[in-house]
Design an enzyme around this catalytic site. Structure first.
Site, mmCIF file in Angstrom:
data_model
loop_
_atom_site.group_PDB
_atom_site.id
_atom_site.type_symbol
_atom_site.label_atom_id
_atom_site.label_comp_id
_atom_site.label_asym_id
_atom_site.label_seq_id
_atom_site.Cartn_x
_atom_site.Cartn_y
_atom_site.Cartn_z
ATOM 1 N N HIS A 233 4.789 -73.764 49.105
ATOM 2 C CA HIS A 233 3.682 -74.515 48.808
ATOM 3 C C HIS A 233 2.633 -73.740 49.104
ATOM 4 C CE1 HIS A 233 0.681 -77.604 48.873
ATOM 5 N NE2 HIS A 233 1.504 -78.357 48.233
ATOM 6 N N CYS A 271 1.691 -76.147 43.039
ATOM 7 C CA CYS A 271 0.644 -77.726 43.409
ATOM 8 C C CYS A 271 -0.615 -77.398 42.788
ATOM 9 C CB CYS A 271 0.664 -77.690 44.904
ATOM 10 S SG CYS A 271 -0.515 -78.918 45.562
ATOM 11 N N HIS A 298 4.205 -80.123 42.063
ATOM 12 C CA HIS A 298 3.115 -81.011 42.614
ATOM 13 C C HIS A 298 1.842 -81.375 41.802
ATOM 14 C CE1 HIS A 298 4.226 -80.791 47.379
ATOM 15 N NE2 HIS A 298 5.144 -81.068 46.546
ATOM 16 N N ASP A 351 1.184 -86.613 43.463
ATOM 17 C CA ASP A 351 0.475 -85.905 44.978
ATOM 18 C C ASP A 351 -0.661 -86.895 45.282
ATOM 19 O OD1 ASP A 351 0.875 -85.127 47.460
ATOM 20 O OD2 ASP A 351 0.589 -82.813 46.583
ATOM 21 N N HIS A 352 -0.683 -87.300 46.290
ATOM 22 C CA HIS A 352 -2.170 -87.685 47.014
ATOM 23 C C HIS A 352 -2.661 -88.686 46.017
ATOM 24 C CE1 HIS A 352 -2.753 -83.889 49.265
ATOM 25 N NE2 HIS A 352 -1.566 -84.355 49.410
ATOM 26 N N TYR A 368 -0.681 -90.911 50.469
ATOM 27 C CA TYR A 368 0.840 -91.395 50.260
ATOM 28 C C TYR A 368 0.968 -92.867 49.943
ATOM 29 C CZ TYR A 368 2.091 -86.602 50.349
ATOM 30 O OH TYR A 368 2.123 -85.317 49.978
HETATM 31 C C1 DNO Z 1 0.550 -82.382 51.572
HETATM 32 C C2 DNO Z 1 1.782 -81.567 51.350
HETATM 33 C C3 DNO Z 1 1.854 -80.556 52.242
HETATM 34 C C4 DNO Z 1 3.183 -79.797 52.056
HETATM 35 C C5 DNO Z 1 3.451 -78.737 52.637
HETATM 36 C C6 DNO Z 1 4.875 -78.058 52.387
HETATM 37 O O1 DNO Z 1 0.323 -83.414 51.086
HETATM 38 O O2 DNO Z 1 1.387 -81.148 49.895
HETATM 39 O O3 DNO Z 1 2.025 -81.219 53.380
HETATM 40 O O4 DNO Z 1 4.246 -80.810 52.006
HETATM 41 O O5 DNO Z 1 2.521 -77.957 52.831
HETATM 42 O O6 DNO Z 1 5.300 -77.483 53.476
#
Ligand code: DNO
Length: 392
Positions: A233, A271, A298, A351-352, A368
């Site tokens: 990531h 991401c 992501h 994500d987020h 989340y």
């Molecule tokens: C946050 C996530 C990160 C991700 C880590 C992967 O929302 O994208 O915490 O899980 O960095 O190891």
């Protein structure tokens, strides 16, 4: 794309049933109760897997198997922790899980200064404000080098910001930064945090990069043997914080990593929100260049202001050109399918999300919540359906 949703386990306020109703099929999860560095035993993996299967879903991606700090620093017991890591990957493969996300950010995982930034529509978003970050560094942490690293103007701006804060706001800021956001696995008190930073004083960016490469070189035979796709990531945000190096922030970082360890099992979690914080990251160019080793997506967007601040935008707004990203992902899938790759479908999770509607009445992990991510997934699903009619 395989529609996926992150689940933090039985204590997550967002249930597996919620995830199923959101339309996702694949659960992204981890054994958060196992301490960093310890082996994930088969029984523990199977127990977690059974919960997910009982809900009519499957566990297709681990996010994350965390990397012990000793491995990042190549110190103390790092060899034992690398062996443990291999055992965990073997055990996951035995249970049929072949995609593992991780990061190599020292000390802190993802970092935000504000977890509930109010937006005009009444929802709230995660945000990163540079004055707040510097104010914490200079006046709460009191890191001595910080005064040398920041310009006089930056210090003055951080001071003015800090002067407006109440005691409670300083506490909230401190907590946001060092107490550990969901999935970060480690949180610190101020003293612990200072000690952790100290450990990196003698490590350059180049050292950390070499440590990551050595770790991956040592892991590759296992990865190829048990067919587990690792996907790193990116740094979030993609820049050094507190003088600690970060090595997965830019196109150049990716070049080094994949040139030195070319196995496709050395893969990437693309991401968009993390890479997208830097205006000098050309997301489509980076995606296209490394497409064949992107094992996990992501999808989210961030909105920057050119001064170092950003917040999490709606999934189809902000700085990320989500149309182009989805098109690139579908194009890669078509290419893989034609070439007969079994892993042609790439897991993708929203994500987020924002905290919105019913989320606002609940305590969920920051970023989340259920409805915010459901909105993100629904928008991405529609976009993908539209684009899929044009991709051949
Ligand atoms: C946050 C996530 C990160 C991700 C880590 C992967 O929302 O994208 O915490 O899980 O960095 O190891």
């Amino acid at each position: 794309m395989i529609e996926s949703f992150r689940w933090y386990g039985p204590n997550d306020a967002v249930s597996l049933s919620d995830i199923r109703q959101a339309g996702a099929v694949n659960v992204v999860s981890a054994l958060h109760h196992i301490p960093n560095g310890a082996v994930w035993e088969i029984d523990a993996i199977k127990k977690h897997q059974a919960l997910i299967q009982k809900a009519g879903l499957y566990w297709g991606v681990v996010e994350s198997v965390p990397i012990h700090e000793d491995i990042k620093q190549r110190t103390h017991n790092f060899q034992t922790y690398i062996e443990n890591y291999k055992r965990t990957l073997e055990n996951l493969a035995i249970c049929g899980i072949h995609t593992v996300c991780y990061n190599f950010m020292p000390v802190l995982d993802w970092t935000r200064t504000h977890l509930y930034k109010p937006l005009a529509d009444g929802s709230t978003a995660l945000a990163f404000e540079i004055d707040a970050m510097r104010a914490f560094d200079l006046f709460v942490l009191g890191r001595s080098q910080a005064h040398e690293e920041y310009t006089t103007e930056a210090i003055a701006a951080a001071q003015s910001y800090f002067d407006t804060l109440t005691k409670e706001e300083i506490e909230a800021l401190t907590k946001s930064i060092i107490a550990g956001l969901p999935g970060a696995e480690e949180g610190y008190t101020l003293d612990q945090f200072i000690q952790r930073i100290e450990a990196y004083k003698h490590l350059s960016k180049n050292d950390l990069q070499e440590h990551l490469i050595s770790f991956l070189e040592e892991l590759t035979p296992t990865l190829e043997n048990v067919e587990v796709r690792m996907c790193i990531h990116p740094d979030d945000p993609p820049q050094s914080l507190f003088g600690i190096p970060r090595v997965v922030s830019t196109a150049e970082d990716l070049e080094v990593l994949f040139e030195r360890v070319p196995s496709l099992y050395n893969g990437l979690t693309f991401c968009t929100g993390s890479f997208g914080v830097r205006a000098d990251n050309d997301l489509i160019a980076m995606f296209t260049k490394h497409a064949s080793r992107i094992h996990f997506l992501h999808f989210r967007s961030t909105q920057r202001d050119g001064k170092g601040n950003f917040y999490e935008a709606n999934h189809l707004e902000g700085d990320v050109d989500m149309y182009a990203m989805v098109k690139a992902a579908l194009t890669e899938e078509t290419k893989r399918k034609k070439s007969g790759r079994a892993d042609w479908q790439i897991p993708m999770r929203p994500d987020h999300g924002h905290q919105m509607l019913d989320d606002l009445n609940k305590v969920t992990n920051p970023g989340y919540s259920a409805v915010g991510r459901l909105r993100g997934l629904a928008e991405l699903r529609g976009l993908a359906l539209g684009i899929s009619r044009t991709v051949e």
